[in-house]
Design a protein around this motif. Sequence first.
Motif, mmCIF file in Angstrom:
data_model
loop_
_atom_site.group_PDB
_atom_site.id
_atom_site.type_symbol
_atom_site.label_atom_id
_atom_site.label_comp_id
_atom_site.label_asym_id
_atom_site.label_seq_id
_atom_site.Cartn_x
_atom_site.Cartn_y
_atom_site.Cartn_z
ATOM 1 N N ALA A 1 0.851 -1.191 0.000
ATOM 2 C CA ALA A 1 0.000 0.000 0.000
ATOM 3 C C ALA A 1 0.891 1.246 0.000
ATOM 4 N N LYS A 2 0.450 2.285 -0.670
ATOM 5 C CA LYS A 2 1.248 3.494 -0.851
ATOM 6 C C LYS A 2 1.725 4.110 0.470
ATOM 7 N N ALA A 3 0.929 4.036 1.511
ATOM 8 C CA ALA A 3 1.310 4.619 2.799
ATOM 9 C C ALA A 3 2.593 4.005 3.358
ATOM 10 N N TYR A 4 3.025 2.857 2.817
ATOM 11 C CA TYR A 4 4.193 2.147 3.333
ATOM 12 C C TYR A 4 5.377 2.163 2.371
ATOM 13 N N TRP A 5 5.288 2.978 1.338
ATOM 14 C CA TRP A 5 6.395 3.142 0.411
ATOM 15 C C TRP A 5 7.475 4.009 1.063
ATOM 16 N N GLY A 6 8.714 3.810 0.641
ATOM 17 C CA GLY A 6 9.820 4.656 1.073
ATOM 18 C C GLY A 6 10.303 4.393 2.485
ATOM 19 N N MET A 7 9.894 3.286 3.078
ATOM 20 C CA MET A 7 10.287 2.962 4.451
ATOM 21 C C MET A 7 11.276 1.793 4.514
ATOM 22 N N GLY A 8 11.687 1.289 3.357
ATOM 23 C CA GLY A 8 12.599 0.148 3.328
ATOM 24 C C GLY A 8 11.907 -1.196 3.522
ATOM 25 N N LEU A 9 10.590 -1.204 3.552
ATOM 26 C CA LEU A 9 9.862 -2.453 3.796
ATOM 27 C C LEU A 9 9.945 -3.405 2.611
ATOM 28 N N ALA A 10 9.919 -2.884 1.390
ATOM 29 C CA ALA A 10 10.028 -3.747 0.206
ATOM 30 C C ALA A 10 11.402 -4.420 0.172
ATOM 31 N N THR A 11 12.434 -3.677 0.521
ATOM 32 C CA THR A 11 13.781 -4.254 0.565
ATOM 33 C C THR A 11 13.871 -5.317 1.653
ATOM 34 N N GLU A 12 13.311 -5.041 2.813
ATOM 35 C CA GLU A 12 13.295 -6.001 3.916
ATOM 36 C C GLU A 12 12.567 -7.285 3.508
ATOM 37 N N ALA A 13 11.428 -7.126 2.867
ATOM 38 C CA ALA A 13 10.666 -8.288 2.397
ATOM 39 C C ALA A 13 11.452 -9.048 1.340
ATOM 40 N N GLY A 14 12.021 -8.324 0.405
ATOM 41 C CA GLY A 14 12.791 -8.963 -0.663
ATOM 42 C C GLY A 14 13.945 -9.784 -0.139
ATOM 43 N N ARG A 15 14.692 -9.224 0.780
ATOM 44 C CA ARG A 15 15.821 -9.972 1.351
ATOM 45 C C ARG A 15 15.351 -11.256 2.029
ATOM 46 N N ALA A 16 14.235 -11.176 2.748
ATOM 47 C CA ALA A 16 13.709 -12.354 3.438
ATOM 48 C C ALA A 16 13.314 -13.447 2.448
ATOM 49 N N PHE A 17 12.643 -13.067 1.380
ATOM 50 C CA PHE A 17 12.180 -14.077 0.428
ATOM 51 C C PHE A 17 13.297 -14.620 -0.453
ATOM 52 N N ILE A 18 14.278 -13.810 -0.775
ATOM 53 C CA ILE A 18 15.406 -14.312 -1.553
ATOM 54 C C ILE A 18 16.182 -15.321 -0.712
ATOM 55 N N LYS A 19 16.420 -14.981 0.536
ATOM 56 C CA LYS A 19 17.096 -15.914 1.448
ATOM 57 C C LYS A 19 16.292 -17.205 1.578
#
Length: 184
Positions: free
Chosen positions: A105-123
């Motif tokens: 959701a747009k309210a959660y953009w720019g907080m590093g959450l997508a990067t955090e999620a991405g790292r978790a799923f790639i691992k």
Amino acid sequence: MINNDIFIETERLIFRQHQIDDLDAYCAMEADPEVRRYVGGRPRSREEAEKRFLPSLKPVTDGLSMWATVLKPGHKYIGRCGIYPHFDTKSKPIPGEAAFGVYLAKAYWGMGLATEAGRAFIKYGFEQLKLGRIVTMIQVGNDASVRVVEKIGFELVMTEKGEWRDFYHFAIDRHRFDSISPGG
């Protein structure tokens, strides 16, 4: 069968099976023109969004899914993230490969959450599922998503020119993951 409670957990996020209580927040994201700008190009009606949401309620047995993404403070549903089967041109899953997606959701953009999620799923994909390669496709112009996937180790493989939209194709393989991971 995967536990219906918490599938993966990071510092700020919980990833779990979707629940019917997530429907309103999901539909709100699908109706947001900015969220949909690079993933289909237009907002979805409530009816269209509900139709897309309902299959996510089915139990996941192989770990490959777009999981409900929940912000720990307040246990608020903020999107869906995960790795899911990567299909060839004949719609058959490619063995040893998965595709990565993140949709917040747009309210959660720019907080590093997508990067955090991405790292978790790639691992998870490389260490738990023993995948050989993970791919993702990003519409040209979606610079924020390009920065996210580059931060987590994806490399540009090609640019696809389409009739209406162009796409970047990114990939990360096990060897690259091992070389950039702590202890790798």
